[in-house]
Design a protein around this motif. Structure first.
Motif, PDB file in Angstrom:
ATOM      1  N   ARG A  96       5.880   1.919  -4.868  1.00 57.47           N
ATOM      2  CA  ARG A  96       6.298   0.539  -5.105  1.00 57.47           C
ATOM      3  C   ARG A  96       7.404   0.128  -4.134  1.00 57.47           C
ATOM      4  N   LEU A  97       8.350   1.004  -3.883  1.00 52.55           N
ATOM      5  CA  LEU A  97       9.444   0.675  -2.969  1.00 52.55           C
ATOM      6  C   LEU A  97       8.926   0.368  -1.571  1.00 52.55           C
ATOM      7  N   PHE A  98       7.842   1.016  -1.184  1.00 52.49           N
ATOM      8  CA  PHE A  98       7.275   0.773   0.132  1.00 52.49           C
ATOM      9  C   PHE A  98       6.629  -0.604   0.258  1.00 52.49           C
ATOM     10  N   GLN A  99       6.518  -1.330  -0.838  1.00 51.14           N
ATOM     11  CA  GLN A  99       6.009  -2.691  -0.779  1.00 51.14           C
ATOM     12  C   GLN A  99       7.105  -3.689  -0.424  1.00 51.14           C
ATOM     13  N   ASP A 100       8.323  -3.195  -0.280  1.00 46.64           N
ATOM     14  CA  ASP A 100       9.453  -4.031   0.127  1.00 46.64           C
ATOM     15  C   ASP A 100       9.762  -3.757   1.599  1.00 46.64           C
ATOM     16  N   ARG A 101       9.687  -4.781   2.441  1.00 44.04           N
ATOM     17  CA  ARG A 101       9.920  -4.601   3.866  1.00 44.04           C
ATOM     18  C   ARG A 101      11.318  -4.085   4.177  1.00 44.04           C
ATOM     19  N   THR A 102      12.285  -4.479   3.374  1.00 42.10           N
ATOM     20  CA  THR A 102      13.644  -3.994   3.606  1.00 42.10           C
ATOM     21  C   THR A 102      13.710  -2.485   3.448  1.00 42.10           C
ATOM     22  N   PHE A 103      13.050  -1.972   2.424  1.00 40.24           N
ATOM     23  CA  PHE A 103      13.009  -0.527   2.209  1.00 40.24           C
ATOM     24  C   PHE A 103      12.293   0.161   3.370  1.00 40.24           C
ATOM     25  N   VAL A 104      11.185  -0.393   3.796  1.00 40.96           N
ATOM     26  CA  VAL A 104      10.411   0.192   4.900  1.00 40.96           C
ATOM     27  C   VAL A 104      11.251   0.272   6.168  1.00 40.96           C
ATOM     28  N   GLU A 105      11.989  -0.784   6.461  1.00 40.01           N
ATOM     29  CA  GLU A 105      12.818  -0.778   7.668  1.00 40.01           C
ATOM     30  C   GLU A 105      13.914   0.283   7.584  1.00 40.01           C
ATOM     31  N   LYS A 106      14.467   0.478   6.397  1.00 37.25           N
ATOM     32  CA  LYS A 106      15.456   1.534   6.220  1.00 37.25           C
ATOM     33  C   LYS A 106      14.834   2.906   6.463  1.00 37.25           C
ATOM     34  N   VAL A 107      13.615   3.101   5.957  1.00 37.29           N
ATOM     35  CA  VAL A 107      12.914   4.368   6.164  1.00 37.29           C
ATOM     36  C   VAL A 107      12.694   4.615   7.658  1.00 37.29           C
ATOM     37  N   LYS A 108      12.249   3.594   8.365  1.00 34.46           N
ATOM     38  CA  LYS A 108      11.992   3.742   9.796  1.00 34.46           C
ATOM     39  C   LYS A 108      13.268   4.090  10.563  1.00 34.46           C
ATOM     40  N   ASN A 109      14.350   3.410  10.254  1.00 35.02           N
ATOM     41  CA  ASN A 109      15.613   3.673  10.941  1.00 35.02           C
ATOM     42  C   ASN A 109      16.128   5.082  10.662  1.00 35.02           C
ATOM     43  N   ARG A 110      16.045   5.492   9.402  1.00 31.68           N
ATOM     44  CA  ARG A 110      16.548   6.820   9.051  1.00 31.68           C
ATOM     45  C   ARG A 110      15.637   7.925   9.576  1.00 31.68           C
ATOM     46  N   TYR A 111      14.328   7.664   9.610  1.00 30.19           N
ATOM     47  CA  TYR A 111      13.455   8.696  10.152  1.00 30.19           C
ATOM     48  C   TYR A 111      13.768   8.948  11.622  1.00 30.19           C
ATOM     49  N   ASN A 112      14.081   7.905  12.355  1.00 31.06           N
ATOM     50  CA  ASN A 112      14.446   8.079  13.754  1.00 31.06           C
ATOM     51  C   ASN A 112      15.653   9.000  13.897  1.00 31.06           C
TER      52      ASN A 112
END
Length: 331
Positions: free
Chosen positions: A242-258
């Motif tokens: 469900r959290l992945f349906q929020d773009r803000t959460f997705v962008e945080k995931v992308k930044n932290r994965y980097n």
């Protein structure tokens, strides 16, 4: 003795022990209770250590410290163990939640009859690990209500509202880092099945952590396709999906994965460092348990040497993180 599959299935057992007074074991922060992990199913004996290294890089407030050492009980050699902090509260050197709650998502078949627990509307079983509570107590109702309100907010129609949505209830940064550590390692049980820890201090937000139980992660498993370096696993679990349906959460995931990806070589170097550190002790452990080249549940591969086991682990980590680097940045 401690552990579920470890204690009931594996011949090499994990233990908990307690000193009469607080004691600094191997120069780790002093405390009374300590854990020894057998790491029997993990022939490298490194997977828990490497997951904790990711924990040290993260924003999670506390990750257990550890030290490898050989164990003897009443004159009997037990082999190489990973001596650990116990996941508990009530100590300045353990989970830092003072007057808060330590929770674990678990399964009804795995908990003890005297455990205090509650169910959410989406059939997640939360066990109160700390503090000791009584059925019907105000404290139990307090934490139960907060977790259920959190879940309802996550699945509400306006869940991504920055003021009234889920971010009002959870510490998003800890959820992001916890997710990434478990997705990198493709930790089988972290799909809100077991050993999923959260902590909450009244007046604050629900936080993920600490991380725990990685001996059958990093490709050391032969089911659920979790031996494969490709494919998302944790991303499709309760709450996280469900959290992945929020773009803000997705962008945080992308930044932290980097960030984690930039530390890939550091993680691989740690694997080589610990492998060299325990080289002789691991051979003595093998002389006791004789597991090289043999299937131990739930191994996907099993080699005749520690060098081959470690090579598989390092290659798996590198390939997994490369795959995630492409796929996460596509989200």
């Amino acid at each position: 003795g401690r552990g579920n599959s470890t204690w009931n299935i594996m011949p090499k057992k994990s233990y908990q022990f307690k000193f009469d007074e607080k004691f600094s074991l191997f120069n780790m922060p002093e405390d009374k209770k300590w854990i020894t992990l057998a790491n029997y199913a993990d022939k490298t004996m490194l997977r828990n250590a490497l997951a904790f290294e990711l924990g040290y890089m993260s924003v999670l407030e506390w990750t257990p410290e550890f030290h490898f050492a050989e164990l003897q009980i009443n004159g009997n050699e037990k082999g190489l163990y990973q001596f650990m902090d116990k996941v508990e509260t009530g100590s300045s050197n353990r989970v830092k939640i003072s007057d808060g709650f330590l929770l674990e998502v678990d399964q009804i078949s795995r908990i003890d009859s005297d455990d205090i627990s509650f169910w959410t509307e989406r059939e997640l079983l939360f066990v109160i690990k700390d503090p000791d509570l009584d059925w019907g107590s105000n404290e139990l109702e307090e934490i139960k209500s907060y977790v259920i309100e959190t879940e309802n907010a996550i699945y509400s129609d306006n869940f991504d509202d920055p003021v009234n949505g889920y971010s009002n209830y959870i510490d998003v940064d800890t959820f992001v880092d916890w997710y990434l550590i478990n997705e990198i390692s493709k930790n089988n049980d972290a799909i809100f099945f077991s050993s999923v820890y959260m902590n909450y201090v009244p007046g604050g937000k629900l936080k993920m952590g600490p991380i725990w139980d990685f001996d059958i992660s990093f490709g050391n498993i032969n089911y659920n396709n979790n031996e494969k370096i490709d494919g998302f696993w944790i991303k499709n679990s309760n709450w996280i999906e469900r959290l992945f349906q929020d773009r803000t959460f997705v962008e945080k995931v992308k930044n932290r994965y980097n960030f984690f990806y930039s530390n890939k070589e550091k993680l691989i170097s740690k694997s080589k460092y610990y492998s060299n550190q325990i080289k002789s002790a691991r051979l003595r452990n093998e002389s006791i348990w004789n597991i090289l080249g043999k299937y131990v549940w739930p191994n996907y591969v099993y080699y005749n040497s520690f060098d081959e086991e470690e090579e598989y682990l390092i290659n798996w980590i590198s390939d997994r993180m490369d795959w995630l680097n492409v796929e996460i940045n596509k989200l």
